[in-house]
Scaffold this active site. Sequence first.
Site, PDB file in Angstrom:
ATOM      1  N   LYS A  11      70.432  56.912  24.977  1.00  0.00           N
ATOM      2  CA  LYS A  11      69.043  56.679  24.585  1.00  0.00           C
ATOM      3  C   LYS A  11      68.138  56.420  25.817  1.00  0.00           C
ATOM      4  CE  LYS A  11      70.219  54.924  19.964  1.00  0.00           C
ATOM      5  NZ  LYS A  11      69.993  53.831  18.967  1.00  0.00           N
ATOM      6  N   TYR A  51      66.239  60.720  12.485  1.00  0.00           N
ATOM      7  CA  TYR A  51      66.469  59.410  11.860  1.00  0.00           C
ATOM      8  C   TYR A  51      65.857  59.339  10.453  1.00  0.00           C
ATOM      9  CZ  TYR A  51      68.517  56.991  15.918  1.00  0.00           C
ATOM     10  OH  TYR A  51      69.364  56.561  16.920  1.00  0.00           O
ATOM     11  N   ASN A 114      69.276  49.911  22.296  1.00  0.00           N
ATOM     12  CA  ASN A 114      70.722  49.679  22.338  1.00  0.00           C
ATOM     13  C   ASN A 114      71.530  50.825  22.940  1.00  0.00           C
ATOM     14  OD1 ASN A 114      70.481  51.414  20.232  1.00  0.00           O
ATOM     15  ND2 ASN A 114      71.445  50.103  18.703  1.00  0.00           N
ATOM     16  N   HIS A 117      73.643  56.245  20.704  1.00  0.00           N
ATOM     17  CA  HIS A 117      73.775  56.571  19.282  1.00  0.00           C
ATOM     18  C   HIS A 117      75.118  57.247  19.073  1.00  0.00           C
ATOM     19  CE1 HIS A 117      73.284  58.495  15.382  1.00  0.00           C
ATOM     20  NE2 HIS A 117      73.746  59.588  15.965  1.00  0.00           N
ATOM     21  N   GLU A 128      74.188  66.182  12.561  1.00  0.00           N
ATOM     22  CA  GLU A 128      73.564  65.814  13.834  1.00  0.00           C
ATOM     23  C   GLU A 128      73.905  66.809  14.937  1.00  0.00           C
ATOM     24  OE1 GLU A 128      74.775  61.723  14.312  1.00  0.00           O
ATOM     25  OE2 GLU A 128      73.483  61.080  12.650  1.00  0.00           O
TER      26      GLU A 128
HETATM   27  P1  RTP Z   1      72.460  54.719  15.712  1.00  0.00           P
HETATM   28  O1  RTP Z   1      72.158  55.436  14.399  1.00  0.00           O
HETATM   29  O2  RTP Z   1      71.335  54.823  16.712  1.00  0.00           O
HETATM   30  O3  RTP Z   1      73.787  55.134  16.269  1.00  0.00           O
HETATM   31  O4  RTP Z   1      72.630  53.159  15.438  1.00  0.00           O
HETATM   32  P2  RTP Z   1      73.462  52.467  14.274  1.00  0.00           P
HETATM   33  O5  RTP Z   1      74.066  53.494  13.357  1.00  0.00           O
HETATM   34  O6  RTP Z   1      74.378  51.488  14.907  1.00  0.00           O
HETATM   35  O7  RTP Z   1      72.305  51.676  13.544  1.00  0.00           O
HETATM   36  P3  RTP Z   1      71.272  52.189  12.445  1.00  0.00           P
HETATM   37  O8  RTP Z   1      71.266  51.187  11.342  1.00  0.00           O
HETATM   38  O9  RTP Z   1      71.530  53.623  12.088  1.00  0.00           O
HETATM   39  O10 RTP Z   1      69.880  52.067  13.203  1.00  0.00           O
HETATM   40  C1  RTP Z   1      69.380  53.113  13.996  1.00  0.00           C
HETATM   41  C2  RTP Z   1      68.725  52.550  15.225  1.00  0.00           C
HETATM   42  O11 RTP Z   1      67.485  51.920  14.868  1.00  0.00           O
HETATM   43  C3  RTP Z   1      67.228  50.838  15.767  1.00  0.00           C
HETATM   44  N1  RTP Z   1      67.088  49.621  14.949  1.00  0.00           N
HETATM   45  N2  RTP Z   1      66.099  48.803  15.100  1.00  0.00           N
HETATM   46  N3  RTP Z   1      65.565  45.885  12.998  1.00  0.00           N
HETATM   47  C4  RTP Z   1      65.333  46.699  14.014  1.00  0.00           C
HETATM   48  O12 RTP Z   1      64.405  46.564  14.792  1.00  0.00           O
HETATM   49  C5  RTP Z   1      66.255  47.831  14.179  1.00  0.00           C
HETATM   50  N4  RTP Z   1      67.348  48.068  13.463  1.00  0.00           N
HETATM   51  C6  RTP Z   1      67.876  49.214  13.952  1.00  0.00           C
HETATM   52  C7  RTP Z   1      68.400  50.765  16.735  1.00  0.00           C
HETATM   53  O13 RTP Z   1      68.058  51.523  17.899  1.00  0.00           O
HETATM   54  C8  RTP Z   1      69.503  51.437  15.940  1.00  0.00           C
HETATM   55  O14 RTP Z   1      70.512  51.914  16.770  1.00  0.00           O
HETATM   56 MG    MG Z   2      72.962  55.075  12.549  1.00  0.00          MG
END
Ligand code: RTP
Ligand code: MG
Length: 142
Positions: A11, A51, A114, A117, A128
């Site tokens: 990212k 997303y 973070n 992804h 994806e």
């Molecule tokens: P990713 O899709 O990026 O691999 O991350 P993930 O599955 O671990 O988490 P996901 O729930 O899919 O969330 C996507 C990305 O959104 C951002 N995020 N911000 N509350 C917040 O401000 C928040 N929650 C999630 C993070 O960049 C997360 O990786």
């Molecule tokens: Mg995710």
Amino acid sequence: MTIEKTFSIVKPDAVKRNLIGTIYQRFENAGLKIVAAKMLQLTKVQAQGFYAEHEGKPFFDELVDFMTSGPVMVQVLEGEDAIVRYRELMGKTNPQEAACGTIRADFAISLRYNSVHGSDSPVSAEREIGYFFAADELCPRS
Ligand code: RTP
Ligand code: MG
């Protein structure tokens, strides 16, 4: 034993801090092979579509702003049980909850910024990979 492909993004927060090579090293140390890779500046439309599952959530607009704030590296990783293994290698979404030694524990700045992804299921991985790569851009490594 299943050889799988998964989709990965380094990212903007990690690219800005010159961590591409360091993070690629983590992939390779874990036995995951990079079978396709490119650097992209995502457009707003590309990030929103990628997303789409989070559309309507309170963090969606800020997530899109973040993901378009600078270049990203997108790659396809291949290996045994690559989807789950890469999620484990990344660690939990919130770096404060991520296990020691995971990419997010070591490099992520916050829940939003973070660093990486990874696809969360075989269905997501297929969608994806297809979102960013044509079939002929993947190079067999076995
Ligand atoms: P990713 O899709 O990026 O691999 O991350 P993930 O599955 O671990 O988490 P996901 O729930 O899919 O969330 C996507 C990305 O959104 C951002 N995020 N911000 N509350 C917040 O401000 C928040 N929650 C999630 C993070 O960049 C997360 O990786
Ligand atoms: Mg995710």
